[in-house]
Design a protein around this motif. Sequence first.
Motif, short mmCIF file in Angstrom:
data_model
loop_
_atom_site.label_atom_id
_atom_site.label_comp_id
_atom_site.label_asym_id
_atom_site.label_seq_id
_atom_site.Cartn_x
_atom_site.Cartn_y
_atom_site.Cartn_z
N LEU A 54 1.03 52.52 66.29
CA LEU A 54 2.24 53.33 64.53
C LEU A 54 3.67 52.30 64.05
CD1 LEU A 54 1.07 56.44 63.85
CD2 LEU A 54 -0.08 54.92 62.91
N ILE A 55 4.20 52.88 65.30
CA ILE A 55 5.73 52.18 65.17
C ILE A 55 5.66 50.66 64.38
CG2 ILE A 55 6.58 51.07 67.67
CD1 ILE A 55 8.54 54.03 65.21
N GLY A 56 4.56 50.10 64.98
CA GLY A 56 5.10 48.77 64.47
C GLY A 56 4.38 48.40 63.14
N LEU B 179 10.50 55.10 69.91
CA LEU B 179 9.35 54.13 70.70
C LEU B 179 10.21 55.09 71.75
CD1 LEU B 179 6.76 52.69 70.83
CD2 LEU B 179 7.96 51.26 71.60
N MET B 180 11.53 54.72 72.32
CA MET B 180 11.37 55.37 74.10
C MET B 180 11.84 56.61 73.79
SD MET B 180 12.28 51.98 75.78
CE MET B 180 13.61 53.11 76.78
N VAL C 4 5.38 50.76 60.81
CA VAL C 4 6.33 51.50 60.41
C VAL C 4 7.65 50.77 59.92
CG1 VAL C 4 8.23 53.17 60.36
CG2 VAL C 4 5.67 53.40 60.93
N TYR C 5 7.55 49.76 61.25
CA TYR C 5 8.37 48.39 61.26
C TYR C 5 8.09 47.60 60.30
CZ TYR C 5 11.92 44.31 62.61
OH TYR C 5 12.80 43.26 62.56
N ALA C 6 7.46 47.10 60.17
CA ALA C 6 6.48 46.14 59.32
C ALA C 6 6.37 46.79 57.82
CB ALA C 6 5.13 45.77 59.50
N ALA C 7 6.34 47.43 57.18
CA ALA C 7 6.79 48.34 55.63
C ALA C 7 8.22 48.52 55.67
CB ALA C 7 6.59 49.41 55.59
N GLY C 8 9.22 48.64 56.28
CA GLY C 8 10.15 49.03 56.44
C GLY C 8 11.09 47.72 55.90
N THR D 10 16.02 51.41 65.16
CA THR D 10 15.55 52.86 65.40
C THR D 10 14.48 53.02 65.27
OG1 THR D 10 17.13 53.32 62.94
CG2 THR D 10 14.97 54.78 63.40
N CYS D 11 13.78 52.13 65.09
CA CYS D 11 12.63 51.82 65.83
C CYS D 11 12.08 51.87 67.65
CB CYS D 11 11.04 50.75 65.49
SG CYS D 11 10.97 50.88 63.50
N GLU D 12 12.96 51.16 67.64
CA GLU D 12 13.15 51.67 69.50
C GLU D 12 13.62 52.40 69.72
OE1 GLU D 12 14.98 48.14 70.43
OE2 GLU D 12 13.72 46.59 69.84
N TRP D 13 14.58 53.35 69.01
CA TRP D 13 15.13 54.59 69.45
C TRP D 13 13.40 55.65 69.73
CZ3 TRP D 13 15.63 59.18 67.38
CH2 TRP D 13 15.58 59.88 68.04
#
Length: 108
Positions: A27-29, A87-88, A31-35, A82-85
Amino acid sequence: MGGPYQSRSVLGGLLDLRFRRLITPRLIGWVYAAGVVLVVCWTLAGLLLIWGFAAWMGAGWWLYSPVVIAAGALGVLLLRVTCEWILMAFTRGRPVQRPALRAGRDER
């Protein structure tokens, strides 16, 4: 055993009642693409606004275009961090991989 592992599909992850498969890496991918698409649209809208002001009040308004472009680049950078944070936070710093399937045994 081990775990957690990345789910093969979002639906499969949603149906995992033991929470051994994570859907967050998938999902984070999205979210990142949409952002990124939203940030690019906002940057283009800002440039169009500057173009409108420049056509109406003078070419001096084009001096603000590097600021708008820099703000868009900063927005993408902040979104990525933010997305990497996130995910971590979900993986606690461990790599999330699919489990190795044993011969004759399915993933369920």
